[in-house]
Write an enzyme that holds these catalytic residues in place. Structure first.
Site: not given
Length: 595
Positions: A92, A125-126, A425
């Site tokens: 994550d 987020t990545t 998520d």
């Protein structure tokens, strides 16, 4: 007489004037040679102009390279040793960057991006870090060609508006009552995570939790507050298959008097209090003057009578379970036991709010103000069970549970922490779809379609802005390129095929939904594969990446003050690595601003 001739006098006058002029020039030169005035503190590092911009770009690229391999279903995991000595094992993006200690201010700004993305939409987020790093990397040639940062930023903002319009055209609505479609979206999110190996289990948990806490507003919209009303409880032991969503609330509490109070009540009448059921003590020192010995016993008796009166009032409403956020004295416990009432004390405020929402009860601040309609009757069962080494209280089988608890079981703490991150998520994606029921194809299909459209749109723009405008389209290709890299495909060949496919389909006027299968590295139609992404996640990640890149490009001066000589925390080296203490001593601060 010849010494006093007019010609001699004129020559002497000329020499005196010249000597005066020479002395004035000397004094002016002396003033110019004075040491420069130091405005900044001498213990200050400063980077200006091109050097500051290049260092910012290098720092952002270093951060994005850290998590580039964690994108997609074939992503790698990162193992990080945190400050307390624990191990974080995850892919994550937000969890990885949260544990990394960086010194460069631009790198810190990049890390903030993933935290913002996580709080706002819960996923992507990545992607947002990789995209922002690529945009800044492509900005470097423009700065080297002396294109002004303001011109670059203006072109980026135009490209962002164009990208959002293209994404709006690509999106299509989804029926949020169709569970199968919602499962496809959440499964796509889970597919890149550690928990994808457990099949549809996590997707079902996330979907059940979000649909449980969703509330219909009178205007037709839905309110989903998973932070307040969906509590994740991690209990070590058991297997992952034992995870479940309760139609009610669970908390880590046992009854006040285990031997004398019931641990199972069906169809309980629940009373929720926000006051203590014990005699109030003085805030500081309380002095009581007693003249007679009997007055002390009278004082104690008055306290007992007050507690007895409060308990009698509680018993008059015939509740089965009393829950209070404050203390409960032994005497009050005795009276409640005599009345056959189960009591829980010192419950957290958040847990009390969830019980109120699940059972339909109202939290009351004074017993004297309690009314019959404040009793909660929505729960089907109250029970206390032992899980592992601790006792847990359950309010379950509720009629309309608008709050829920998610029980996670697993072999170890590390596994549970990763499952919790993945579930968070997945719930974020499900919440976004409920709020904004629009879908987009996954697998890099959207990025490639937007990239092609922006490249075509750039041809209509005149002047220097055309090149930065086109660069946004090139930067978006980093997502399908990284997906192909991480699953071991031939990147150049795969991307060329994907570009050709998009060009071929777009000529017919249809929407192209072809992307990269993250497991096999082949080009497939995302509609057939069933890989979908939430509209809110995709738009938020592109907006955040472009706006943050624009902000970092407009920085032309970095000043970092050191508290003392040799202290860390300076402007950094531009690579995300902390500067050494020796470097701070050897480099005079005033030289750092020179180019």
């Amino acid at each position: 007489d010849r010494f006093h001739s007019p010609s001699r006098r004129r020559a002497g006058l000329f020499r005196r004037k010249r000597s005066r002029r020479t002395s004035r020039e000397k004094s002016v030169r002396m003033q110019g040679m004075q040491s420069p005035i130091m405005v900044m503190n001498t213990n200050t590092k400063r980077e200006t102009g091109r050097k500051a911009q290049m260092n910012n770009i290098a720092a952002a690229k270093a951060v994005s390279d850290i998590i580039r391999t964690t994108l997609g279903p074939r992503s790698m995991l990162k193992m990080i040793l945190d400050a307390s000595g624990g191990i974080v094992l995850t892919n994550d993006g937000n969890a990885i960057l949260r544990e990394i200690d960086v010194t460069h201010p631009a790198a810190k700004s990049m890390i903030e991006l993933s935290r913002t993305q996580d709080e706002e939409v819960g996923d992507g987020t990545t992607s947002v870090i990789i995209l922002a790093g690529e945009i800044l990397h492509l900005s470097q040639p423009f700065l080297e060609k002396d294109i002004h940062p303001t011109v670059i930023v203006r072109a980026y903002m135009k490209a962002l508006d164009a990208a959002v319009k293209i994404i709006d055209d690509l999106s299509f609505p989804v029926d949020i009552d169709d569970r199968e479609q919602l499962m496809n979206i959440v499964t796509s999110c889970i597919g890149t995570k550690y928990t994808s190996r457990f099949g549809p289990l996590m997707a079902n948990l996330a979907l059940d939790a979000v649909l449980c806490v969703a509330v219909h507003n009178p205007d037709g919209s839905r309110e989903v507050d998973i932070k307040k009303y969906a509590k994740i409880e991690k209990i070590a032991g058991g297997s992952i298959e034992d995870c479940r969503v309760l139609k009610g609330v669970m908390m880590n509490k046992d009854v006040v008097a285990p031997g004398r109070m019931k641990r199972r009540v069906e169809k309980p009448r629940v009373m929720l209090l926000d006051c203590s059921l014990e005699y109030k003590k003085g805030e500081n020192q309380t002095n009581v003057e007693i003249t007679k010995e009997e007055d002390w016993s009278v004082l104690l008796k008055m306290e007992e009578e007050w507690i007895q009166g409060v308990c009698a009032r509680i018993a008059s409403f015939k509740p089965d379970v009393v829950v209070t956020e404050k203390g409960l004295s032994d005497l009050a416990t005795h009276y409640l036991c005599k009345a056959g009432i189960v009591a829980l004390r010192r419950v957290r405020k958040t847990d009390n709010n969830r019980i109120a929402r699940a059972t339909g009860a109202t939290i009351v601040h004074r017993v004297e103000e309690f009314r019959e309609e404040d009793i909660g009757t929505g729960a089907g069962l109250f029970k206390v069970e032992k899980l592992g080494e601790e006792y847990f209280s359950f309010f379950v089988d509720c009629d309309e549970p608008k709050a829920c608890s998610i029980i996670l079981r697993g072999a170890s703490r590390d596994v549970l922490n990763e499952v919790e991150r993945n579930l968070h998520d997945a719930m974020g994606v499900a919440r976004n779809v409920v709020h904004d029921p629009r879908l987009l194809p996954g697998g890099g299909a959207v990025e490639m379609a937007v990239s092609r459209a922006i490249t075509e749109e750039a041809l209509k723009i005149e002047g220097v802005e055309q090149w930065p405008f086109k660069a946004i389209g090139q930067a978006l290709e980093v997502i399908p390129r990284t997906l192909a890299q991480n699953c071991g495909a031939n990147v150049i060949r795969t991307l060329t095929k994907l570009r050709a496919k998009h060009a071929e389909v777009s000529e017919t006027g249809e929407t192209c939904t072809f992307g990269i299968d993250g497991n096999k590295g082949t080009i497939v139609d995302m509609k057939e594969l069933g890989i979908w992404e939430a509209y809110a996640v995709k738009v938020q990640s592109i907006k955040t990446a472009v706006e943050s890149a624009a902000m970092l490009l407009r920085i032309d001066d970095i000043v970092s003050g050191l508290s003392q000589k040799g202290a860390g925390g300076g402007a950094g080296t531009g690579t995300g690595v902390a500067p050494m203490a020796e470097d701070n001593d050897d480099d005079p601060p005033e030289k750092l601003g020179e180019q």
